[in-house]
Write a protein that holds these residues in place. Structure first.
Motif, short mmCIF file in Angstrom:
data_model
loop_
_atom_site.label_atom_id
_atom_site.label_comp_id
_atom_site.label_asym_id
_atom_site.label_seq_id
_atom_site.Cartn_x
_atom_site.Cartn_y
_atom_site.Cartn_z
N LEU A 265 0.85 -1.20 0.00
CA LEU A 265 0.00 0.00 0.00
C LEU A 265 0.89 1.25 0.00
CD1 LEU A 265 -2.55 -1.07 2.78
CD2 LEU A 265 -3.05 -0.87 0.33
N PRO A 266 0.37 2.38 -0.47
CA PRO A 266 1.18 3.61 -0.43
C PRO A 266 1.40 4.08 1.01
CG PRO A 266 -1.04 4.07 -1.25
CD PRO A 266 -0.94 2.58 -1.07
N VAL A 267 2.65 4.49 1.31
CA VAL A 267 2.92 4.97 2.67
C VAL A 267 2.56 6.45 2.81
CG1 VAL A 267 4.73 3.30 3.22
CG2 VAL A 267 5.36 5.45 2.10
N ASP A 268 2.53 7.15 1.67
CA ASP A 268 2.13 8.56 1.73
C ASP A 268 1.20 8.91 0.57
OD1 ASP A 268 4.01 8.43 -0.27
OD2 ASP A 268 5.14 10.19 0.34
N VAL A 283 1.35 16.80 0.85
CA VAL A 283 1.69 15.38 1.00
C VAL A 283 1.68 15.03 2.48
CG1 VAL A 283 3.52 13.66 0.69
CG2 VAL A 283 3.09 15.36 -1.10
N VAL A 284 1.01 13.91 2.84
CA VAL A 284 1.09 13.44 4.23
C VAL A 284 1.40 11.94 4.26
CG1 VAL A 284 -0.51 15.17 5.21
CG2 VAL A 284 -1.40 12.97 4.39
N GLU A 285 2.07 11.52 5.33
CA GLU A 285 2.34 10.08 5.51
C GLU A 285 1.30 9.49 6.44
OE1 GLU A 285 6.32 8.57 6.41
OE2 GLU A 285 7.11 10.29 5.31
N GLY A 286 0.90 8.26 6.19
CA GLY A 286 -0.01 7.55 7.10
C GLY A 286 -1.39 8.18 7.15
N ASN A 287 -1.85 8.44 8.41
CA ASN A 287 -3.21 8.97 8.61
C ASN A 287 -3.55 10.13 7.69
OD1 ASN A 287 -4.08 7.32 10.76
ND2 ASN A 287 -2.72 8.46 12.15
N ILE A 288 -4.76 10.09 7.15
CA ILE A 288 -5.25 11.22 6.34
C ILE A 288 -5.94 12.17 7.32
CG2 ILE A 288 -6.63 11.91 4.32
CD1 ILE A 288 -4.58 9.67 3.63
N LYS A 300 6.99 9.12 -1.68
CA LYS A 300 7.63 7.92 -1.10
C LYS A 300 7.00 6.66 -1.66
CE LYS A 300 9.61 9.61 3.15
NZ LYS A 300 9.39 9.87 4.57
N ALA A 301 5.67 6.71 -1.80
CA ALA A 301 4.95 5.55 -2.36
C ALA A 301 5.43 5.29 -3.79
CB ALA A 301 3.45 5.80 -2.34
#
Ligand code: AMP
Length: 396
Positions: A265-268, A283-288, A300-301
């Motif tokens: 899955l995409p990490v960001d 751009v955000v990583e993890g939680n939206i 990163k994804a």
């Protein structure tokens, strides 16, 4: 299983009914993209070069009212075909009756005839789409041999494919159908490893079947696009305003448990405040975060996915990684397409209208081993389903 191919038939002096897929984009009688007509040429040329009479049947769009008929006549398609073949093509504005029968009986060896849109028959009780037994029998009576080259319709049992096939002693695949079965079949049944599937697009529900079927065949399954966030929800991540199919969260959990690290899955992600190209985005990583929706995979994804792809020997791609119609959210899809185009010594297969459009936009289409002409049909093939149009072709 190997199928009977048009080149196995003796077509000389024969009336050969060929089900083609001429379902092209058309507006005010102007054809937007003639790819599907071009893709049917090898089979048509084979028949006429070998002294057969080519009688072509196809559907075009959906016919629901009398008014649809004027917009969806195959006449412009027959004209384009004539230009491509560089020879006259007879168009018959009927799907049955004396005019059609006389035109067929007057054909000489090497002639080409296009019959009117098979779905004109749908106005009267959906005879084509519901595979009316009398219609399939009638159409079969118009020819000596039957060839099915319409992969795009193979997941449907219609009168013009399954109906005719079941009223003929044998049914052969055209060259386009043969190519589709070969590439998709090899990918699913006999892939060179590592085999990577990239699945994107809006809905998990459309792709669940493909993920389940490929779980024990593929080495990695990359997931991007709107369907990602149902998996995010299943992982317990926050999803903000992103697309989520709540009734599929449990299924997503099950798939993740079964797939382990096969599922990537995409990490960001690129997240925006609205479903609009010019909405504020980041751009955000993890939680939206609350108030945001994820509309593309992040940088990163993209790097992660490219690493997975780097040593792949077979890749199947269906569905965009984000809302690629909007330039600010197109990067994930375009970068993945580019990576696919750059792979050396890999069999690359693209299915579905959006991924194909992305490949064309990037100019990488020539580098792709096979671009499927069937969106729904290629998905059902990847799901491992038996396609009725293919099942009805005679086995060798
Ligand atoms: P499909 O027909 O299922 O392959 O879905 C294609 C559509 O999915 C395209 O029109 C994309 O704009 C849309 N799509 C891709 N990613 C997202 C996303 N993150 N959120 C909403 N729609 C998306």
């Amino acid at each position: 299983m190997a199928k009977l191919i048009v080149s196995d038939l003796d077509v000389t002096d024969k009336k050969v009914l060929i089900r083609v897929d001429f379902n092209v984009p058309i507006k005010d009688g102007v054809i937007g993209d003639d790819n599907r007509i071009v893709a049917a040429l090898p089979t048509i040329n084979y028949v006429i070069d070998n002294g057969g009479k080519a009688i072509l049947l196809s559907h075009l769009g959906r016919i629901k009212t009398e008014e649809d008929k004027a917009k969806l006549s195959l006449r412009p398609v027959a004209e384009r075909l004539s230009e491509l073949l560089k020879k006259p093509v007879t168009f018959v504005p009927a799907t049955r009756g004396k005019e059609l029968e006389d035109a067929i009986n007057n054909m000489k060896d090497g002639d080409v005839l296009v019959m009117e849109n098979t779905r004109f028959e749908d106005l009267d009780g959906k005879k084509e789409s519901k595979n009316d037994p009398e219609l399939g029998k009638y159409w079969a009576s118009l020819g000596d041999l039957y060839v099915n080259d319409a992969f795009g319709t193979a997941h449907r049992a219609h009168a013009s494919n399954v109906g005719i096939s079941s009223n003929m002693p044998q049914a052969a695949a055209g060259f386009l159908m043969e190519k589709e079965i070969k590439f998709l079949g090899d990918a699913v049944e006999n892939p060179r490893h590592p085999f990577v599937a990239i699945l994107g697009g809006a809905k998990v529900s459309d792709k669940i079947g493909v993920i389940s079927n490929l779980l024990n065949k593929a080495d990695k399954i990359i997931v991007g696009g709107g369907m990602t966030y149902t998996f995010y929800a299943a992982k317990g991540l926050t999803v903000g305003k992103s697309l989520v199919e709540t009734d599929k969260i449990d299924l997503a959990k099950q798939i993740m448990a079964e797939a382990g690290d096969k599922l990537v899955l995409p990490v960001d992600n690129v997240v925006a405040t609205e479903f609009a190209n010019d909405a504020p985005h980041k751009v955000v990583e993890g939680n939206i975060p609350d108030g945001y929706m994820a509309l593309d995979i992040g940088p990163k994804a993209i790097e992660d996915f490219k690493k997975v792809l780097a040593d792949a020997k077979t890749v199947v791609w269906n569905g965009p990684m984000g809302v690629f119609e909007m330039p600010n959210y197109a990067k994930g899809t375009l970068e993945i397409g580019k990576a696919l185009g750059e792979l050396k010594d890999a069999t690359t297969i693209i299915g579905g209208g959006d991924s194909t459009a992305a490949a064309k936009q990037l100019g990488i289409a020539p580098q792709i081993t096979h671009i499927s002409t069937g969106g729904g049909a290629s998905l059902e093939y990847l799901e491992g389903k038996e396609l009725p149009g293919i099942a009805a072709i005679t086995n060798k």
